[in-house]
Design an enzyme around this catalytic site. Structure first.
Site, PDB file in Angstrom:
ATOM      1  N   CYS A 115     -11.182 -11.303  21.772  1.00 39.56           N
ATOM      2  CA  CYS A 115     -10.378 -10.490  20.847  1.00 39.56           C
ATOM      3  C   CYS A 115      -9.235  -9.806  21.590  1.00 39.56           C
ATOM      4  O   CYS A 115      -8.514  -8.992  21.005  1.00 39.56           O
ATOM      5  CB  CYS A 115     -11.253  -9.457  20.148  1.00 39.56           C
ATOM      6  SG  CYS A 115     -12.076  -8.306  21.271  1.00 39.56           S
ATOM      7  N   ASP A 135     -18.277 -14.466  24.643  1.00 39.51           N
ATOM      8  CA  ASP A 135     -17.503 -13.711  23.649  1.00 39.51           C
ATOM      9  C   ASP A 135     -17.597 -12.230  24.000  1.00 39.51           C
ATOM     10  O   ASP A 135     -18.270 -11.449  23.322  1.00 39.51           O
ATOM     11  CB  ASP A 135     -18.073 -13.983  22.256  1.00 39.51           C
ATOM     12  CG  ASP A 135     -17.247 -13.320  21.151  1.00 39.51           C
ATOM     13  OD1 ASP A 135     -16.168 -12.774  21.456  1.00 39.51           O
ATOM     14  OD2 ASP A 135     -17.690 -13.347  19.988  1.00 39.51           O
ATOM     15  N   GLN A 149     -18.992  -9.708  12.565  1.00 41.77           N
ATOM     16  CA  GLN A 149     -17.536  -9.851  12.452  1.00 41.77           C
ATOM     17  C   GLN A 149     -17.071  -9.307  11.106  1.00 41.77           C
ATOM     18  O   GLN A 149     -17.636  -9.633  10.061  1.00 41.77           O
ATOM     19  CB  GLN A 149     -17.135 -11.324  12.574  1.00 41.77           C
ATOM     20  CG  GLN A 149     -17.312 -11.902  13.962  1.00 41.77           C
ATOM     21  CD  GLN A 149     -16.192 -11.513  14.911  1.00 41.77           C
ATOM     22  OE1 GLN A 149     -15.276 -10.784  14.548  1.00 41.77           O
ATOM     23  NE2 GLN A 149     -16.271 -11.992  16.142  1.00 41.77           N
ATOM     24  N   CYS A 193       0.828  -1.208   0.000  1.00 39.44           N
ATOM     25  CA  CYS A 193       0.000   0.000   0.000  1.00 39.44           C
ATOM     26  C   CYS A 193       0.863   1.259   0.000  1.00 39.44           C
ATOM     27  O   CYS A 193       1.802   1.384   0.796  1.00 39.44           O
ATOM     28  CB  CYS A 193      -0.928   0.009   1.222  1.00 39.44           C
ATOM     29  SG  CYS A 193      -2.001   1.453   1.303  1.00 39.44           S
ATOM     30  N   GLU A 203     -27.354 -10.114  25.796  1.00 43.42           N
ATOM     31  CA  GLU A 203     -26.591  -9.006  25.200  1.00 43.42           C
ATOM     32  C   GLU A 203     -27.116  -7.694  25.788  1.00 43.42           C
ATOM     33  O   GLU A 203     -28.305  -7.560  26.070  1.00 43.42           O
ATOM     34  CB  GLU A 203     -26.764  -9.021  23.681  1.00 43.42           C
ATOM     35  CG  GLU A 203     -26.314  -7.787  22.935  1.00 43.42           C
ATOM     36  CD  GLU A 203     -24.839  -7.524  23.075  1.00 43.42           C
ATOM     37  OE1 GLU A 203     -24.484  -6.355  23.294  1.00 43.42           O
ATOM     38  OE2 GLU A 203     -24.031  -8.477  22.966  1.00 43.42           O
ATOM     39  N   CYS A 217      -7.372   1.490  -0.942  1.00 44.46           N
ATOM     40  CA  CYS A 217      -7.270   0.712   0.298  1.00 44.46           C
ATOM     41  C   CYS A 217      -7.275  -0.767  -0.054  1.00 44.46           C
ATOM     42  O   CYS A 217      -8.100  -1.219  -0.855  1.00 44.46           O
ATOM     43  CB  CYS A 217      -8.436   1.051   1.228  1.00 44.46           C
ATOM     44  SG  CYS A 217      -8.379   0.121   2.786  1.00 44.46           S
ATOM     45  N   CYS A 232      -2.698  -0.654   8.897  1.00 39.63           N
ATOM     46  CA  CYS A 232      -2.013  -1.937   8.663  1.00 39.63           C
ATOM     47  C   CYS A 232      -0.552  -1.819   9.089  1.00 39.63           C
ATOM     48  O   CYS A 232       0.351  -1.777   8.258  1.00 39.63           O
ATOM     49  CB  CYS A 232      -2.103  -2.330   7.189  1.00 39.63           C
ATOM     50  SG  CYS A 232      -3.771  -2.491   6.551  1.00 39.63           S
TER      51      CYS A 232
END
Length: 469
Positions: free
Chosen positions: A427, A400, A301, A76, A351, A178, A85
């Site tokens: 995560c 999660d 996701q 990139c 949730e 991108c 990134c």
């Protein structure tokens, strides 16, 4: 009196490791760690420090004596300025190595956990163009490069449509291409910018809060459906419809063309009314024949292909036989709950976001799933003994949570329930390790599997199976 500078230059520092948040690590002559933002393990560099703390320095490489064999050429043109990134200059096999190492280190050092044999991290087949959602910002005062600043030429093209410069809330880097989202994402973004400039549609000024065009969100589903949401600051019907009609005509493949007029000081849309200009107000994702309705505010996701792999691992770890009551904590829009439902007796999803629970219920109806129930509420309050008594004791708990991990009251309730298995999807392996340490007296870790959802970045997901001792 002038304040003494804490900046120091260290020469010929060998970069020895990769650490948290995408930083790499060297050692100062006094043994203190140096966190670097622009080097790769194996580089030998001169370091200009930017921060000095009791136990560490932060800095940047200002001169490279030798380059690491782990380096690759970034694809990139915006690498090094855009913060999206940070690991594009490191070979993908090495990215996977350091991600797995970070997970293992966190589990051992933070959680003080005994680990079984570690399964190799599951890499992504796509290392670029894997994201299904991107958000871009308009600005009438784009970020200028040093060459532009030092040039004597008058700069007239200040409009930008791209990403915030890291740490600078009012500076936007104009993005030419991108490499994170498949086309027609780039084509839609570039055409929007060009049309706006040609038709004198003003770009937002974040510092002084004026301008027509504020943000753009593009979602590209694995089904081929596309959602585009334009956020306007000024409520100018004529100019708004001029742009939206042009996008609808130029890109007939757009399934859902939406807009919002947001005159708040921040650009979050979750408290805003979304208007459907053309097509549907939603798109669909699909996984193993299950359809998931995605609207502008839905969480899904962002790597569809790897999400499927993550959910398969979660279901495999649960080892369902069809007789189990499963609780899915932090269920979001119920994707995991519905993915495991066909192999469970009953699934209960919880949730905190009411809109997400509404989506979960709608998706269950859409998929003709009748053995799931969903509840909205603050997890630490709703997930209590009375709730368990009313809805049944779970045989298996899947959790999660967000990056902050689970509240200690939730962990204590899991201990009190003493389900035979807990599958913990995370995560953030640091907060996962913290939570697992609280559970280790009752549970032992029998499986752990890292999954790379975000190539070219330091982020990584990890799934752990806990079985009651």
């Amino acid at each position: 009196m002038r304040k003494k500078s804490n900046r120091t230059v260290f020469e010929k520092v060998t970069v020895v490791d990769a650490g948290a948040k995408g930083k790499t690590i060297g050692k100062a002559p006094d043994g203190r760690v140096i966190f670097l933002n622009n080097a790769v393990p194996g580089d030998v560099v001169d370091v200009q420090t930017t921060k000095k703390r009791k136990a560490y320095f932060e800095g940047s490489a200002i001169n490279f004596h030798s380059l690491s064999d782990k380096r690759v050429t970034p694809v990139c043109e915006h690498f090094g300025t855009c913060g999206g990134c940070k690991w594009q200059d490191m070979g993908y096999e090495h990215q996977l190595f350091y991600k797995q190492k970070e997970v293992e280190n966190n589990l051992r050092r933070i959680g003080h956990l005994e680990l079984p044999e570690i399964s190799p991290i599951l890499g992504s087949k796509k290392q670029y163009f894997y994201r299904n959602k991107m958000e871009f910002s308009f600005s009438d005062s784009r970020w200028l490069s040093l060459d532009e600043i030092n040039s004597k030429k008058e700069i007239t093209d200040r409009n930008a449509l791209g990403f915030h410069i890291p740490g600078m809330w009012d500076k936007i880097l104009d993005i030419k291409k991108c490499h994170l989202q498949e086309d027609p994402s780039n084509a839609i973004r570039l055409e929007t910018k060009d049309f706006a400039i040609k038709n004198d549609l003003s770009f937002f000024n974040p510092r002084h809060q004026f301008g027509l065009l504020r943000t753009m969100m593009i979602r590209t589903a694995s089904t081929g459906e596309i959602m585009v949401l334009i956020q306007f600051f000024e409520n100018d019907t004529e100019k708004r419809e001029l742009l939206l009609n042009h996008l609808a005509k130029t890109f007939p493949e757009i399934t859902s063309l939406l807009y919002v007029v947001n005159q708040k000081q921040n650009d979050t849309i979750y408290d805003q009314h979304i208007t459907c200009f053309a097509g549907r107000d939603h798109i669909f994702e699909e996984m193993e024949g299950l359809k998931f309705k995605i609207n502008a505010k839905s969480f899904y996701q962002t790597n569809s292909q790897q999400a499927y792999e993550l959910y398969k691992i979660t279901r495999d770890f649960a080892g369902l036989t069809g007789e189990e009551v499963v609780y899915d904590l932090y269920t979001g829009t119920g994707t995991i709950a519905q993915f495991v439902a066909k192999k469970a007796k009953r699934v209960v999803g919880i949730e905190s976001v009411p809109e997400a629970i509404a989506d979960a219920k709608a998706n269950a109806i859409l998929n003709h799933i009748e053995n799931t129930t969903f509840f909205a509420g603050d997890m630490k309050h709703i997930f209590n003994s009375e709730f368990i008594k009313q809805h049944g004791t779970p045989d298996i708990i899947i959790t999660d949570p967000p990056r902050d991990g689970m509240h200690k009251d939730v962990v204590e309730q899991i201990i009190k329930i003493a389900a035979k298995k807990v599958v913990y999807v995370s995560c953030n392996s640091a907060t996962q390790a913290r939570d697992l340490e609280m559970l280790k007296e009752m549970y032992r870790i029998t499986k752990t599997q890292a999954v790379d959802m975000f190539p070219q970045t330091h982020h990584v997901e990890n799934v752990v199976l806990l079985e009651r001792r």
